[in-house]
Write a protein that holds these residues in place. Sequence first.
Motif, PDB file in Angstrom:
ATOM      1  N   THR A  79       0.845  -1.191   0.000  1.00  0.00           N
ATOM      2  CA  THR A  79       0.000   0.000   0.000  1.00  0.00           C
ATOM      3  C   THR A  79       0.880   1.240   0.000  1.00  0.00           C
ATOM      4  O   THR A  79       1.788   1.369   0.816  1.00  0.00           O
ATOM      5  N   LYS A  80       0.613   2.152  -0.923  1.00  0.00           N
ATOM      6  CA  LYS A  80       1.487   3.318  -1.086  1.00  0.00           C
ATOM      7  C   LYS A  80       1.479   4.206   0.151  1.00  0.00           C
ATOM      8  O   LYS A  80       2.526   4.615   0.646  1.00  0.00           O
ATOM      9  N   TYR A  81       0.296   4.521   0.646  1.00  0.00           N
ATOM     10  CA  TYR A  81       0.148   5.369   1.832  1.00  0.00           C
ATOM     11  C   TYR A  81      -0.438   4.539   2.966  1.00  0.00           C
ATOM     12  O   TYR A  81      -1.393   3.783   2.767  1.00  0.00           O
ATOM     13  N   PHE A  82       0.123   4.684   4.154  1.00  0.00           N
ATOM     14  CA  PHE A  82      -0.434   3.999   5.318  1.00  0.00           C
ATOM     15  C   PHE A  82      -0.029   4.753   6.576  1.00  0.00           C
ATOM     16  O   PHE A  82       0.942   5.531   6.582  1.00  0.00           O
ATOM     17  N   CYS A  83      -0.774   4.536   7.628  1.00  0.00           N
ATOM     18  CA  CYS A  83      -0.467   5.123   8.935  1.00  0.00           C
ATOM     19  C   CYS A  83      -0.998   4.168   9.985  1.00  0.00           C
ATOM     20  O   CYS A  83      -2.217   4.013  10.136  1.00  0.00           O
ATOM     21  N   ILE A  84      -0.078   3.505  10.701  1.00  0.00           N
ATOM     22  CA  ILE A  84      -0.460   2.461  11.639  1.00  0.00           C
ATOM     23  C   ILE A  84      -0.142   2.937  13.054  1.00  0.00           C
ATOM     24  O   ILE A  84       1.019   3.145  13.410  1.00  0.00           O
ATOM     25  N   PHE A  85      -1.175   3.131  13.845  1.00  0.00           N
ATOM     26  CA  PHE A  85      -1.058   3.603  15.218  1.00  0.00           C
ATOM     27  C   PHE A  85      -1.088   2.398  16.167  1.00  0.00           C
ATOM     28  O   PHE A  85      -1.807   1.423  15.920  1.00  0.00           O
ATOM     29  N   LYS A  86      -0.361   2.506  17.241  1.00  0.00           N
ATOM     30  CA  LYS A  86      -0.431   1.487  18.285  1.00  0.00           C
ATOM     31  C   LYS A  86      -0.481   2.192  19.630  1.00  0.00           C
ATOM     32  O   LYS A  86       0.492   2.807  20.063  1.00  0.00           O
ATOM     33  N   GLU A  87      -1.644   2.109  20.290  1.00  0.00           N
ATOM     34  CA  GLU A  87      -1.859   2.806  21.560  1.00  0.00           C
ATOM     35  C   GLU A  87      -1.410   1.924  22.720  1.00  0.00           C
ATOM     36  O   GLU A  87      -1.606   0.707  22.700  1.00  0.00           O
ATOM     37  N   TYR A 135      11.368   8.849  25.444  1.00  0.00           N
ATOM     38  CA  TYR A 135      10.947   8.205  24.208  1.00  0.00           C
ATOM     39  C   TYR A 135      12.147   8.074  23.274  1.00  0.00           C
ATOM     40  O   TYR A 135      12.943   9.003  23.134  1.00  0.00           O
ATOM     41  N   LYS A 136      12.257   6.925  22.625  1.00  0.00           N
ATOM     42  CA  LYS A 136      13.344   6.711  21.664  1.00  0.00           C
ATOM     43  C   LYS A 136      12.816   5.949  20.457  1.00  0.00           C
ATOM     44  O   LYS A 136      12.041   4.999  20.596  1.00  0.00           O
ATOM     45  N   ILE A 137      13.252   6.385  19.284  1.00  0.00           N
ATOM     46  CA  ILE A 137      12.947   5.692  18.034  1.00  0.00           C
ATOM     47  C   ILE A 137      14.276   5.388  17.354  1.00  0.00           C
ATOM     48  O   ILE A 137      15.129   6.273  17.215  1.00  0.00           O
ATOM     49  N   TYR A 162      10.863   2.751  21.765  1.00  0.00           N
ATOM     50  CA  TYR A 162      11.105   2.497  23.185  1.00  0.00           C
ATOM     51  C   TYR A 162      10.458   3.603  24.015  1.00  0.00           C
ATOM     52  O   TYR A 162      10.421   4.771  23.608  1.00  0.00           O
ATOM     53  N   ILE A 163       9.986   3.237  25.211  1.00  0.00           N
ATOM     54  CA  ILE A 163       9.586   4.218  26.209  1.00  0.00           C
ATOM     55  C   ILE A 163      10.214   3.816  27.542  1.00  0.00           C
ATOM     56  O   ILE A 163      10.122   2.650  27.958  1.00  0.00           O
ATOM     57  N   ARG A 174       7.611  -1.596  20.538  1.00  0.00           N
ATOM     58  CA  ARG A 174       7.148  -1.897  19.177  1.00  0.00           C
ATOM     59  C   ARG A 174       8.359  -2.107  18.273  1.00  0.00           C
ATOM     60  O   ARG A 174       9.355  -1.405  18.392  1.00  0.00           O
ATOM     61  N   ARG A 175       8.210  -3.052  17.355  1.00  0.00           N
ATOM     62  CA  ARG A 175       9.257  -3.304  16.367  1.00  0.00           C
ATOM     63  C   ARG A 175       8.573  -3.553  15.021  1.00  0.00           C
ATOM     64  O   ARG A 175       7.678  -4.399  14.920  1.00  0.00           O
ATOM     65  N   GLU A 176       8.992  -2.810  14.015  1.00  0.00           N
ATOM     66  CA  GLU A 176       8.451  -2.961  12.662  1.00  0.00           C
ATOM     67  C   GLU A 176       9.576  -3.392  11.738  1.00  0.00           C
ATOM     68  O   GLU A 176      10.612  -2.715  11.627  1.00  0.00           O
ATOM     69  N   LYS A 177       9.374  -4.510  11.056  1.00  0.00           N
ATOM     70  CA  LYS A 177      10.363  -5.032  10.121  1.00  0.00           C
ATOM     71  C   LYS A 177       9.871  -4.848   8.686  1.00  0.00           C
ATOM     72  O   LYS A 177       8.702  -4.564   8.440  1.00  0.00           O
ATOM     73  N   ASN A 178      10.791  -4.987   7.758  1.00  0.00           N
ATOM     74  CA  ASN A 178      10.465  -4.910   6.332  1.00  0.00           C
ATOM     75  C   ASN A 178       9.802  -3.585   5.961  1.00  0.00           C
ATOM     76  O   ASN A 178       8.773  -3.544   5.278  1.00  0.00           O
ATOM     77  N   VAL A 179      10.395  -2.491   6.423  1.00  0.00           N
ATOM     78  CA  VAL A 179       9.895  -1.162   6.059  1.00  0.00           C
ATOM     79  C   VAL A 179       9.938  -1.037   4.536  1.00  0.00           C
ATOM     80  O   VAL A 179      10.985  -1.258   3.915  1.00  0.00           O
ATOM     81  N   PRO A 180       8.823  -0.702   3.888  1.00  0.00           N
ATOM     82  CA  PRO A 180       8.782  -0.762   2.416  1.00  0.00           C
ATOM     83  C   PRO A 180       9.527   0.363   1.715  1.00  0.00           C
ATOM     84  O   PRO A 180       9.813   0.257   0.522  1.00  0.00           O
ATOM     85  N   VAL A 181       9.838   1.448   2.434  1.00  0.00           N
ATOM     86  CA  VAL A 181      10.509   2.604   1.844  1.00  0.00           C
ATOM     87  C   VAL A 181      11.812   2.841   2.593  1.00  0.00           C
ATOM     88  O   VAL A 181      11.859   2.758   3.824  1.00  0.00           O
ATOM     89  N   LYS A 182      12.877   3.139   1.866  1.00  0.00           N
ATOM     90  CA  LYS A 182      14.148   3.497   2.485  1.00  0.00           C
ATOM     91  C   LYS A 182      14.120   4.974   2.856  1.00  0.00           C
ATOM     92  O   LYS A 182      14.120   5.846   1.978  1.00  0.00           O
ATOM     93  N   PHE A 183      14.082   5.270   4.168  1.00  0.00           N
ATOM     94  CA  PHE A 183      14.089   6.659   4.598  1.00  0.00           C
ATOM     95  C   PHE A 183      15.492   7.233   4.437  1.00  0.00           C
ATOM     96  O   PHE A 183      16.496   6.587   4.764  1.00  0.00           O
ATOM     97  N   ASN A 184      15.571   8.468   3.955  1.00  0.00           N
ATOM     98  CA  ASN A 184      16.848   9.108   3.650  1.00  0.00           C
ATOM     99  C   ASN A 184      17.276  10.137   4.687  1.00  0.00           C
ATOM    100  O   ASN A 184      18.465  10.327   4.922  1.00  0.00           O
TER     101      ASN A 184
END
Length: 244
Positions: free
Chosen positions: A150-158, A171-173, A185-186, A192-202
């Motif tokens: 999916t091109k655009y997404f926003c996944i929240f985790k409360e 807070y640490k990312i 991290y808090i 939370r851990r997210e793998k296979n990020v679809p876009v390479k952030f620059n």
Amino acid sequence: MKEIVLGDFHTILSEGEVWKIGGFPLPDGTFWSYREPEAVVIVRNGILYVRAPLSRSHDQIQILDNAKHMYYSVDPVEIPENGSISVELQIRARAQNTAPNDLYDGYVSLNLLDFTTGGALDFFVSNDQYASVYAVLPFPGVQVPETDQTKYFCIFKEEKEHFKPREFNTYKITYDRAANEVVFYINDHEVRREKNVPVKFNQFTVALGIMTEKDLTPEGSVSVHGQTVIGEWSPVQIRIEEGS
């Protein structure tokens, strides 16, 4: 290892030195500023304090409606092609007249925004809970890379665990570009851990904000109803590690 401290909040009124008011240019040539006109800004003991009665809204564009008062780092932080970056700070959030048990009715944020890809990694903090956010967004004027997902997404985790309500929390990312992995991290606890990020952030523009997250309706914005949000941020500790 390269370390950067992004603070110098005593310069906050000298926009363009370290920090600037956030926002986006619009197609008509104007600029939408994330600035609340009645905000009270205090810098004391190295901490940035903002108390903002919410009043700003946008009836057509969700991203412009969400952020109410926000500072961007003037210079983005570059991410090594094969390396990693961690961003850490303390935040305290307190709000008045927000809806009970509704984090998104008014909160304080840390946003790491990549305006080359649409990437966003965030923490949102309210009186009594927080959310980690992992997204690729349609920022105005930003070309988002095509992927198989999916091109655009926003996944929240409360969450509420490991969190002290209405107090400073740490807070640490971390983002590992080579491994395509994000970890949140808090107070030194991985949440939370997210793998296979679809876009390479620059790169990341570091943003400190007061926000809401209320969906636009056919009648327009419903994000403002008399809330006041108080945010406090410590200087931001950034560590950059080059990969091999």
